[in-house]
Design a protein around this motif. Structure first.
Motif, PDB file in Angstrom:
ATOM      1  N   UNK A   1       3.960  -4.517  -0.927  1.00 42.01           N
ATOM      2  CA  UNK A   1       4.893  -4.385  -2.048  1.00 42.01           C
ATOM      3  C   UNK A   1       4.181  -3.929  -3.311  1.00 42.01           C
ATOM      4  N   UNK A   2       2.924  -4.313  -3.493  1.00 35.27           N
ATOM      5  CA  UNK A   2       2.180  -3.881  -4.673  1.00 35.27           C
ATOM      6  C   UNK A   2       1.865  -2.392  -4.617  1.00 35.27           C
ATOM      7  N   UNK A   3       1.532  -1.873  -3.460  1.00 34.95           N
ATOM      8  CA  UNK A   3       1.032  -0.502  -3.352  1.00 34.95           C
ATOM      9  C   UNK A   3       2.050   0.511  -2.849  1.00 34.95           C
ATOM     10  N   UNK A   4       3.035   0.085  -2.082  1.00 33.86           N
ATOM     11  CA  UNK A   4       4.005   1.029  -1.525  1.00 33.86           C
ATOM     12  C   UNK A   4       5.453   0.576  -1.698  1.00 33.86           C
TER      13      UNK A   4
ATOM     14  N   UNK B   1      -2.536  -4.793   8.149  1.00 31.72           N
ATOM     15  CA  UNK B   1      -3.413  -5.775   7.510  1.00 31.72           C
ATOM     16  C   UNK B   1      -4.227  -5.241   6.334  1.00 31.72           C
ATOM     17  N   UNK B   2      -4.098  -3.958   6.010  1.00 34.35           N
ATOM     18  CA  UNK B   2      -4.848  -3.436   4.869  1.00 34.35           C
ATOM     19  C   UNK B   2      -4.187  -2.214   4.266  1.00 34.35           C
ATOM     20  N   UNK B   3      -4.547  -1.975   3.009  1.00 33.36           N
ATOM     21  CA  UNK B   3      -4.079  -0.803   2.273  1.00 33.36           C
ATOM     22  C   UNK B   3      -5.301  -0.185   1.602  1.00 33.36           C
ATOM     23  N   UNK B   4      -5.457   1.126   1.737  1.00 31.52           N
ATOM     24  CA  UNK B   4      -6.537   1.855   1.072  1.00 31.52           C
ATOM     25  C   UNK B   4      -5.929   2.921   0.187  1.00 31.52           C
TER      26      UNK B   4
ATOM     27  N   UNK C   1       4.762   8.021  -8.055  1.00 29.64           N
ATOM     28  CA  UNK C   1       4.503   8.014  -6.621  1.00 29.64           C
ATOM     29  C   UNK C   1       5.691   8.604  -5.883  1.00 29.64           C
ATOM     30  N   UNK C   2       5.402   9.455  -4.934  1.00 30.64           N
ATOM     31  CA  UNK C   2       6.398   9.944  -3.980  1.00 30.64           C
ATOM     32  C   UNK C   2       5.815   9.652  -2.608  1.00 30.64           C
ATOM     33  N   UNK C   3       6.420   8.686  -1.924  1.00 30.76           N
ATOM     34  CA  UNK C   3       5.883   8.270  -0.629  1.00 30.76           C
ATOM     35  C   UNK C   3       4.493   7.713  -0.788  1.00 30.76           C
ATOM     36  N   UNK C   4       3.539   8.248  -0.042  1.00 28.58           N
ATOM     37  CA  UNK C   4       2.164   7.746  -0.087  1.00 28.58           C
ATOM     38  C   UNK C   4       1.292   8.458  -1.121  1.00 28.58           C
TER      39      UNK C   4
END
Length: 181
Positions: free
Chosen positions: A3-6, A106-109, A83-86
């Motif tokens: 939720x924080x990143x995407x 389990x991770x976001x980069x 942001x648009x998508x990723x």
């Protein structure tokens, strides 16, 4: 963490971070000029990502405008991203950092894809060897999966040519209940 990143909605969390300013004199000067947090082994941290939607550059696209409000120790850090998508764009004056967010369960980069300088409507690519570099990694450890509120760990690193490491921080965040914009 997702939720924080995407995410599409506003999200907030608190945690503790270990902050390190770069070891060189140029890194310390850059941190002071940019108002970045001081070195600290356990700085209290709060992050809120406020989001709103807007029309994207292409027909039918929706972009998400993000206002990242960070308080690390006694220092406030504000940034705005689109942001648009990723894919994301984060302006810093005429410099724009472009990123792509890669996520697994389990991770976001957050991987930097490039940097440009904008002058009016024109943009000029900054050669990789001259561009500042930003990387972010967030992950959930096995023992944190059942925690309530959800906890995730983060590591962020900022480097610049001629300076080397400007700043890095590492620690954990506990997500708060959803806040209203």
């Amino acid at each position: 963490m997702w939720r924080f990143h995407l995410g599409d909605d506003t999200v907030s969390g608190t945690g503790v971070l270990e902050v390190r300013r770069g070891p060189g004199i140029l890194g310390r000067i850059a941190c002071a000029v940019l108002g970045l947090p001081r070195t600290c082994t356990a700085a209290p941290a709060r992050v809120t990502v406020r989001r709103s939607r807007a029309a994207g550059p292409a027909a039918g696209e929706t972009s998400i405008l993000e206002r990242w409000e960070r308080r690390i120790g006694a220092q406030d850090l504000l940034s705005e991203q689109v942001r648009i998508g990723e894919r994301g764009w984060e302006p810093h004056g005429p410099l724009e950092i472009r990123t792509r967010t890669v996520a697994t369960p389990t991770e976001v980069n957050v991987v930097q894809e490039g940097a440009v300088v904008r002058i009016g409507r024109r943009e000029f690519a900054v050669p990789k060897r001259l561009a500042p570099r930003v990387s972010a990694h967030a992950w959930v450890e096995t023992g944190d999966r059942a925690r309530m509120p959800p906890r995730f760990h983060i590591e962020v690193r900022v480097t610049a040519p001629l300076i080397g490491e400007v700043m890095s921080y590492r620690g954990h965040m506990d997500e708060e209940a959803q806040v209203r914009p």
